[in-house]
Scaffold this motif. Structure first.
Motif, PDB file in Angstrom:
ATOM      1  N   GLN A   1     -69.599  80.913  17.181  1.00  0.00           N
ATOM      2  CA  GLN A   1     -69.135  82.206  17.643  1.00  0.00           C
ATOM      3  C   GLN A   1     -68.879  82.192  19.155  1.00  0.00           C
TER       4      GLN A   1
ATOM      5  N   LYS B   1     -65.208  82.728  21.324  1.00  0.00           N
ATOM      6  CA  LYS B   1     -65.019  83.698  22.404  1.00  0.00           C
ATOM      7  C   LYS B   1     -64.503  83.001  23.656  1.00  0.00           C
TER       8      LYS B   1
ATOM      9  N   TYR C   1     -58.079  87.293  16.063  1.00  0.00           N
ATOM     10  CA  TYR C   1     -58.471  88.146  17.183  1.00  0.00           C
ATOM     11  C   TYR C   1     -57.419  89.226  17.431  1.00  0.00           C
TER      12      TYR C   1
ATOM     13  N   ASN D   1     -57.825  91.895  14.573  1.00  0.00           N
ATOM     14  CA  ASN D   1     -59.099  92.597  14.419  1.00  0.00           C
ATOM     15  C   ASN D   1     -59.820  92.879  15.740  1.00  0.00           C
ATOM     16  N   GLN D   2     -59.277  92.362  16.849  1.00  0.00           N
ATOM     17  CA  GLN D   2     -59.894  92.536  18.158  1.00  0.00           C
ATOM     18  C   GLN D   2     -61.323  91.993  18.206  1.00  0.00           C
ATOM     19  N   GLU D   3     -61.569  90.968  17.437  1.00  0.00           N
ATOM     20  CA  GLU D   3     -62.855  90.272  17.465  1.00  0.00           C
ATOM     21  C   GLU D   3     -62.659  88.880  16.915  1.00  0.00           C
ATOM     22  N   VAL D   4     -63.513  87.974  17.330  1.00  0.00           N
ATOM     23  CA  VAL D   4     -63.385  86.596  16.848  1.00  0.00           C
ATOM     24  C   VAL D   4     -63.937  86.503  15.436  1.00  0.00           C
TER      25      VAL D   4
ATOM     26  N   GLN E   1     -66.008  85.515  12.183  1.00  0.00           N
ATOM     27  CA  GLN E   1     -67.368  85.049  11.938  1.00  0.00           C
ATOM     28  C   GLN E   1     -67.328  83.687  11.265  1.00  0.00           C
TER      29      GLN E   1
END
Length: 483
Positions: A45, A49, A93, A96-99, A101
């Motif tokens: 994770q 990032k 990313y 979903n604006q997130e890395v 899982q």
């Protein structure tokens, strides 16, 4: 700041050398051999990032707006990963604006954990056969004997060594020769079991045998007559023939629990339910709460004074209360001792506190106490001795019947065939299986005497402590016990 410095250094090292003051390009530094990194199955994770930050930094600080492929390429060089990984991480990313899982992958089960108790017991008997013949059972001899047996799988030398450890054999020296012996505590367990069950038979007590097994939708016979002259489906079609039977998928799984004795199955005591998983160890589908609920129903169907033989599966062995051990905090051990009115001194260390009581006195199993309240005795099988439970032979007969008659490989038919299989097993079949176990018990009694003689003059062995007990049977057929 650290990220920017890191990027600056990496980009500087990748840039072309500039001309010096004399107008000539400085000599190129000697090529640095790049260290090969271990291939990773997936980024952590934190690394993902870091990748996103590098990509965004390159996109914002580039003097000219680069293409995505150039950004992917530069980021992959800095991170030392493939461009495909950069693309996948940035795509997730952006959406979903997130890395993403990291994906959890099921742990691979070792080969020895996939072996059923029938195979393990057969290997144990191979070792004991050397004692009967007066030979020393070295691992090389056992390896050869097992792999030459067509009814058993072939194993590597290392796997055979791990199987022997799983079976709780110890490795020690005797008169300069290697020898494998049963672990002393398991030998004592087996001797005590044989003495107790013999005592119960002399008292004419009813002895019931309990166990669990499983059936898949695709359960069928492993061996079938095949036409070796048919080489292709086209040849079979032109000749008006079939290309033979195909091996079905495993499909869904049934978990089956039952109990019986020489009079047959205990009527109305079967417990059958559909498992959530179709593979892996079926013991994971069982739990103490549901087993105890079923066990209460069984106790209402048998007479007081009876004996129930079962193995040591975790759901058979839930303790009434926890007993202190070295993992407990000292104040927790002291509180437990106070609750039992056991005297101790506050200055004593944990090791001293744990000697203040007899652990066996307080390790009480719920099932055993529940049976005792009904006047019934629970007798526990020694680990990895499924040959002492006749219901294992009964399971083989039931599975054989289902496998021979399973045509649709659907759950509805499996349940119907299972009930038919139960109905075909009566007192005659059960009596044969019980008599077979009686012969096994006599052989083990003789063996324990042989082990006493063989183990003379041994030095202190290395004890391999393995706990747990599993018991299931495959569809192996016994010609003398078939339906």
């Amino acid at each position: 700041m650290c990220v920017q410095l890191y990027l600056f250094l990496r980009l500087y090292l990748m840039s072309e050398p500039q001309p010096g003051a004399s107008g000539t390009a400085p000599p190129a530094p000697p090529p640095v051999k790049k260290r090969k990194l271990a291939v990773k199955k997936q980024l952590s994770q934190r690394e993902k990032k870091f990748l996103v930050n590098i990509y965004n930094h390159l996109e914002k600080t580039s003097p000219t707006y680069p293409s995505k492929m150039e950004l992917y390429k530069t980021t992959s060089k800095i991170m030392d990963v493939s461009e495909y990984i950069v693309r996948d991480v940035m795509k997730h990313y952006t959406q979903n604006q997130e890395v993403p899982q990291p994906k959890e992958r099921p742990a691979n089960r070792a080969i020895i954990d996939k072996l059923d108790d029938f195979i393990l017991s057969a290997i144990r008997r191979k070792v004991h056969k050397f004692y009967y013949d007066g030979e020393l059972p070295t691992i090389a001899k056992i390896f050869t004997a097992v792999n030459e047996d067509d009814s058993l799988p072939n194993f590597t030398f290392g796997t055979m060594y791990r199987i022997l450890k799983k079976l709780n054999f110890t490795y020690c020296k005797r008169s300069r020769k290697s020898i494998l012996l049963d672990r002393p505590d398991l030998q004592i367990w087996r001797v005590n079991y044989l003495l107790k069950i013999n005592e119960y038979r002399e008292q004419n007590k009813k002895i019931y045998y309990l166990d669990e097994t499983w059936l898949n939708e695709g359960h069928t016979c492993n061996y079938v007559w095949m036409d070796n002259d048919i080489k292709s489906s086209r040849q079979a079609f032109l000749g008006g023939l079939s290309s033979g039977l195909k091996n079905p998928q495993k499909g869904k799984r049934l978990i089956i629990t039952h109990i019986g004795n020489e009079d047959g199955f205990l009527e109305g005591a079967d417990w059958v339910f559909e498992a959530k998983k179709s593979d892996g160890d079926y013991h994971g589908e069982m739990d103490a709460h549901n087993f105890e609920k079923w066990f209460k129903m069984v106790l209402d169907k048998i007479l007081p004074g009876s004996v129930i033989v079962m193995d040591n599966a975790p759901y058979h062995s839930r303790q009434l209360e926890r007993v202190p051990n070295m993992s407990w905090r000292k104040d927790a051990i002291q509180e437990w001792l106070r609750s039992k009115n056991i005297a101790f001194e506050t200055r004593e260390i944990k090791a001293q506190l744990l000697t203040k009581f007899d652990k066996k006195k307080y390790v009480l199993k719920y099932v055993d106490e529940l049976a005792a309240s009904k006047g019934v005795t629970v007798l526990r099988l020694p680990p990895y001795h499924c040959e002492l439970n006749p219901i294992e032979l009964i399971w083989a007969q039931v599975k054989s019947y289902v496998g021979r008659n399973n045509k649709s490989f659907k759950m509805a038919e499996i349940k119907t065939l299972l009930n038919e299989g139960f109905a075909r097993i009566g007192a005659k079949q059960w009596s044969k299986c019980v008599n077979h176990v009686l012969k096994e018990e006599e052989e083990l009694k003789k063996l324990d005497g042989i082990l006493d003689t063989t183990s003379d003059d041994t030095v202190v062995p290395l004890i391999i402590a393995v706990t747990g007990d599993t018991s299931d049977s495959d569809d192996d057929e016994d010609e003398d016990l078939n339906l």
